[in-house]
Write a protein that holds these residues in place. Structure first.
Motif, PDB file in Angstrom:
ATOM      1  N   ARG A 228      -0.566   5.441  10.240  1.00 40.76           N
ATOM      2  CA  ARG A 228      -1.227   5.005   8.997  1.00 40.76           C
ATOM      3  C   ARG A 228      -1.450   3.506   9.091  1.00 40.76           C
ATOM      4  O   ARG A 228      -0.596   2.781   9.595  1.00 40.76           O
ATOM      5  N   ALA A 229      -2.577   3.064   8.550  1.00 43.11           N
ATOM      6  CA  ALA A 229      -2.863   1.623   8.606  1.00 43.11           C
ATOM      7  C   ALA A 229      -3.320   1.148   7.234  1.00 43.11           C
ATOM      8  O   ALA A 229      -3.567   1.959   6.332  1.00 43.11           O
ATOM      9  N   ALA A 230      -3.384  -0.157   7.087  1.00 40.69           N
ATOM     10  CA  ALA A 230      -3.909  -0.726   5.842  1.00 40.69           C
ATOM     11  C   ALA A 230      -4.773  -1.929   6.192  1.00 40.69           C
ATOM     12  O   ALA A 230      -4.514  -2.618   7.186  1.00 40.69           O
ATOM     13  N   VAL A 231      -5.798  -2.140   5.393  1.00 37.50           N
ATOM     14  CA  VAL A 231      -6.675  -3.300   5.590  1.00 37.50           C
ATOM     15  C   VAL A 231      -6.708  -4.077   4.284  1.00 37.50           C
ATOM     16  O   VAL A 231      -6.859  -3.486   3.207  1.00 37.50           O
ATOM     17  N   ILE A 232      -6.551  -5.390   4.380  1.00 44.04           N
ATOM     18  CA  ILE A 232      -6.631  -6.216   3.169  1.00 44.04           C
ATOM     19  C   ILE A 232      -7.955  -6.954   3.191  1.00 44.04           C
ATOM     20  O   ILE A 232      -8.245  -7.702   4.124  1.00 44.04           O
ATOM     21  N   GLY A 233      -8.749  -6.707   2.174  1.00 43.43           N
ATOM     22  CA  GLY A 233     -10.083  -7.319   2.103  1.00 43.43           C
ATOM     23  C   GLY A 233     -11.136  -6.269   2.402  1.00 43.43           C
ATOM     24  O   GLY A 233     -11.137  -5.696   3.489  1.00 43.43           O
ATOM     25  N   ALA A 234     -12.013  -6.005   1.418  1.00 48.45           N
ATOM     26  CA  ALA A 234     -13.034  -4.965   1.612  1.00 48.45           C
ATOM     27  C   ALA A 234     -14.420  -5.586   1.766  1.00 48.45           C
ATOM     28  O   ALA A 234     -15.423  -4.981   1.425  1.00 48.45           O
ATOM     29  N   GLY A 235     -14.469  -6.804   2.306  1.00 50.24           N
ATOM     30  CA  GLY A 235     -15.765  -7.440   2.577  1.00 50.24           C
ATOM     31  C   GLY A 235     -16.403  -6.813   3.809  1.00 50.24           C
ATOM     32  O   GLY A 235     -15.981  -5.742   4.259  1.00 50.24           O
ATOM     33  N   THR A 236     -17.391  -7.498   4.362  1.00 50.04           N
ATOM     34  CA  THR A 236     -18.105  -6.947   5.522  1.00 50.04           C
ATOM     35  C   THR A 236     -17.129  -6.590   6.639  1.00 50.04           C
ATOM     36  O   THR A 236     -17.195  -5.499   7.206  1.00 50.04           O
ATOM     37  N   MET A 237     -16.212  -7.513   6.943  1.00 54.03           N
ATOM     38  CA  MET A 237     -15.298  -7.244   8.056  1.00 54.03           C
ATOM     39  C   MET A 237     -14.282  -6.169   7.683  1.00 54.03           C
ATOM     40  O   MET A 237     -14.078  -5.213   8.422  1.00 54.03           O
ATOM     41  N   GLY A 238     -13.644  -6.335   6.521  1.00 51.50           N
ATOM     42  CA  GLY A 238     -12.598  -5.386   6.115  1.00 51.50           C
ATOM     43  C   GLY A 238     -13.142  -3.963   6.031  1.00 51.50           C
ATOM     44  O   GLY A 238     -12.512  -3.014   6.523  1.00 51.50           O
ATOM     45  N   GLY A 239     -14.307  -3.806   5.431  1.00 51.47           N
ATOM     46  CA  GLY A 239     -14.919  -2.473   5.301  1.00 51.47           C
ATOM     47  C   GLY A 239     -15.192  -1.878   6.679  1.00 51.47           C
ATOM     48  O   GLY A 239     -14.903  -0.705   6.938  1.00 51.47           O
TER      49      GLY A 239
ATOM     50  N   ARG B  57     -17.869  -2.691  -4.474  1.00 48.64           N
ATOM     51  CA  ARG B  57     -18.961  -3.179  -3.626  1.00 48.64           C
ATOM     52  C   ARG B  57     -18.674  -2.855  -2.152  1.00 48.64           C
ATOM     53  O   ARG B  57     -19.529  -2.332  -1.441  1.00 48.64           O
ATOM     54  N   GLY B  58     -17.431  -3.117  -1.738  1.00 50.61           N
ATOM     55  CA  GLY B  58     -17.044  -2.877  -0.344  1.00 50.61           C
ATOM     56  C   GLY B  58     -17.159  -1.401   0.013  1.00 50.61           C
ATOM     57  O   GLY B  58     -17.712  -1.041   1.054  1.00 50.61           O
ATOM     58  N   LEU B  59     -16.673  -0.562  -0.875  1.00 48.79           N
ATOM     59  CA  LEU B  59     -16.689   0.871  -0.605  1.00 48.79           C
ATOM     60  C   LEU B  59     -18.116   1.414  -0.588  1.00 48.79           C
ATOM     61  O   LEU B  59     -18.446   2.326   0.176  1.00 48.79           O
TER      62      LEU B  59
END
Ligand code: CAA
Length: 704
Positions: free
Chosen positions: A298-309, A334-336
């Motif tokens: 399992r992983a997690a990403v912080i930040g749903a901007g261009t890179m995070g998404g 927006r990111g999703l």
């Protein structure tokens, strides 16, 4: 040494097993032993048919690519594979080729010399030689059209893409798909056909006449477009065309001529270098193979901007559930939305099924909190590129993450040790620098901090493979490998503008060199504000009195951030098509006038030399400082992260092919003209050039 080929019997069926790990390449001795085993089986009275199969993970991955290097270097004569294959095809007992894994290049050529082919459902077959700058050299361009038809043979030989078992069956390359045990299925098939006539591929001419008008020109057009600048795809098309005009033997002679031209070309040398450099990049000398690798469930990403998404999509694409955190509902939505739109585009283009899209979306959990982070095995931070905010995030995740959880930063420039200092577990902190768009670009720079543990590095390398990325290890220096080199490249592009080259000339010259786009077009695409922010962060490192570009900051102050604002170095219409912008030209001219820079006509050759040799010189420094482990690593970064043409081998290989003495002379010319602060040759470059050596032969560990 174990036998390369063994012969056993299952009743009336002989089984010939090729055993040359890891991929059963046709190294010296293998074709000879294969032919001998088949002849021996043919001479064995009770044997009615022969099955040829590969031991281990695959059938035959082709000729031994390392041998090509020796042949070109004049260390070994080339032993042509074709006569061995003719002998197999002439065997009077039927030969059934049983394919699992892959039958590539000489592997498929061998398979086509058999009288029948059976294939495992997951296997693939192809003629990928163009990826090495060569063409099939053992009758592939003559036999494949006879089985699969001209159109498909053209496609497979000129684009190098393999086909999977079901398509191979539909095309007539394979005769049957075997579910379950391949050997048992192949032996059963051999019993069925034993006694029937053995069809020789080279005598099957019926498909050679069946092709549409203009098919060759269309193939050339496609190859010129999708493999711009490369010679092998066009040679492959010529060879396939020869199959329609010449008898088999003469067609093979034409193929051999073209093969030889390609093999001794600089492009082939460069592409073979890339093949091995890509594989070498995953090896870290002080992180041995036995280093424990953590499982990433399992992983997690912080930040749903261009890179995070994009990073979240990369995980979901690999089937790894991923939490995606943002600070506001609006940013999260927006990111999703961008993620969903990206997937929907793939569905529209037929690259992804609707069901697969739903599955992948379901693997991404959008959220505003750290809920569930304590259960993850890896957390990637992809927030705004500023040290203060990065430290803040790392101190938060340090409190939440379980022991053993890897904490990765997607920073593209910042100091990993400084980021790690915000945690109490620097050994778990590493850089995972993805390239935009993260779900598409194959490069992943793994940045090693002072304390990063071997397990974290080994896990990162293994994870990269799972994510379908090519990972390169980088030391912790501002901009790591790629962006540090980009600095001088960008700088020279902007200096050239100030000295008189129009934006369009700089872009076009580098595009013609083989880059996917010119440097100013690339900056406009990435967003000029990105570099602006980085420059602000590193302003304190700028040396007073050293020339620096005059216009980029001005463009940003005017809100000209590139494509996204419709204006940057160029002007963009609603379809993002560029046109020259007189306002920018005037700005550059005025800035140059004020700074007293003489304007002149600049040749394309100078544009290329100044841009590319700036990369090379900085690359040499990175290598000497140990930020990059090998020259090949730098090449892999530039090919996969910045679109440097693979057929030039990457910037360091390109310098080797030009000759380091020539490169040094040119850099010294620039040094004289533009000053040592910008152009003093890297000491390593100087040393290698003066001793007649190359970057390729330089060993960064020993410094020799
Ligand atoms: N020759 C020599 N070594 C090869 C090889 C080949 N044809 N193919 C793979 N290897 C080596 C790799 O260098 C690697 O070595 P290390 O472990 O030392 O790094 C090892 O085999 C495993 O390869 P991969 O890591 O790539 O393994 P994979 O499972 O990911 O992929 C593969 C397997 C699909 C076969 C892939 O290796 C591949 O695409 N190989 C090249 C295939 C090819 O281009 N064949 C054409 C050769 S040219 C030819 O055949 C001309 C002709 O007409 C006669």
């Amino acid at each position: 040494m174990p036998d390369l080929v063994t012969l056993t019997r299952q009743g009336e069926i002989a089984v010939v097993t090729i055993d040359n790990p890891p991929v059963n390449a046709l190294s010296p001795g293998v074709p000879e032993a294969l032919q001998a085993a088949i002849e021996s089986a043919a001479g064995d009275g009770p044997v009615r048919a022969i099955v040829v199969i590969g031991a281990g993970r695959t059938f035959i991955a082709g000729a031994d690519i390392r041998e090509f290097i020796k042949i070109v270097a004049g260390q070994r004569p080339r032993i042509a594979l074709l006569p061995f294959l003719l002998a197999i095809e002439d065997c009077h007992k039927p030969v059934v080729m049983a394919i699992h894994g892959a039958a590539l290049g000489g592997g498929l050529e061998t398979a086509m010399a058999g009288h029948y082919r059976v294939i495992a459902p997951s296997a693939q077959v192809g003629q990928p030689e163009v990826n090495l700058g060569i063409i099939p050299g053992a009758g592939g361009t003559q036999r494949l059209p006879r089985l699969a038809g001209i159109t498909k043979a053209l496609e497979m030989c000129s684009l190098g893409e393999p086909v999977r078992a079901p398509e191979a069956l539909a095309l007539g390359i394979a005769d049957r798909i075997i579910e379950g045990d391949l050997l048992a299925g192949a032996v059963a098939f051999a019993r069925e056909i034993a006694g029937a006539p053995a069809p020789k591929t080279r005598e099957r001419n019926e498909k050679l006449r069946d092709f549409g008008a203009g098919v060759f020109e269309a193939a050339r057009e496609r190859a010129r477009h999708s493999r711009r600048g490369q010679t092998a795809p066009l040679a492959a098309i010529d060879a396939v065309e020869a199959a329609t005009r010449l008898p088999f033997e003469e067609g093979c002679r034409r193929e051999a001529e073209l093969f030889n031209q390609c093999l001794f070309s600089t492009q082939s040398k460069a592409l073979i270098h890339v093949f091995f450099a890509e594989r070498a990049a995953s090896r870290i000398p002080d992180v041995p193979k036995e280093t424990p690798v953590a499982e990433i469930r399992r992983a997690a990403v912080i930040g749903a901007g261009t890179m995070g998404g994009g990073i979240a999509m990369t995980y979901a694409n690999a089937g790894i559930p991923v939490l995606l955190k943002e600070v506001s509902q609006e940013a999260l939505d927006r990111g999703l939305d961008v993620v969903r739109r990206n997937y929907a585009n793939s569905v529209k283009k037929g690259k992804l099924s609707q069901a697969a899209m739903e599955q992948r979306m379901a693997l991404i959990t959008p959220q505003l909190t750290y809920d569930g982070f304590a259960e993850t095995d890896l957390i990637v931070e992809a927030v705004f590129e500023g040290m203060a905010v990065k430290k803040q995030v790392f101190s938060e995740i340090d409190r939440i993450a379980r022991p053993g959880c890897i904490l990765a930063s997607n920073t593209s420039y910042l100091n990993i040790d400084a980021i790690a200092s915000a945690t109490g577990r620097a050994e778990m902190v590493v850089g995972h620098h993805f390239f935009s768009p993260a779900n598409v670009m194959r490069l992943l720079e793994i940045v090693r901090g002072r304390a990063t543990s071997p397990t974290v590095l080994a896990t990162s390398m293994a994870l990269a493979r799972r994510l379908n990325k090519i990972a390169v290890l980088a030391g912790n220096a501002p901009g790591f490998i790629g962006n540090r080199m980009l600095g001088p490249y960008r700088r020279e592009a902007e200096f050239l503008l100030e000295e008189g080259a129009p934006v369009e000339q700089v872009n076009q010259a580098l595009h013609d060199f083989g880059m996917p786009m010119g440097p100013l077009a690339m900056l406009d695409l990435a967003g000029l504000d990105v570099g602006w922010r980085v420059r602000q962060e590193f302003r304190h490192l700028e040396k007073p009195g050293v020339r620096r570009p005059l216009v980029a900051d001005r463009l940003c102050e005017m809100g000209r951030f590139g494509q996204k604002t419709g204006r940057g170095w160029s002007r963009y219409d609603e379809n993002r098509r560029p046109s020259p912008d007189p306002e920018v030209a005037a700005l550059i001219e005025e800035a140059a006038r004020q700074a007293g820079i003489a304007r002149r006509a600049i040749s394309d050759e100078e544009v290329i030399d100044r841009s590319i040799l700036a990369l090379v010189n900085e690359g040499a420094r990175l290598l000497e400082e140990g930020i990059a482990l090998r020259a090949g690593d730098i090449d892999i970064v530039y090919i996969n992260g910045y679109g440097f043409p693979a057929w030039r081998g990457g910037p360091m290989c390109y310098a080797d092919t030009v000759g380091l003495r020539t490169v040094l002379d040119r850099i010294q010319e620039f040094e004289e003209r533009h000053g040592p602060e910008l152009w003093s040759p890297a000491p390593l470059l100087k040393r290698l050039a003066e001793s007649g050596e190359t970057f390729g032969s330089y060993d960064a560990r020993s410094g020799k």
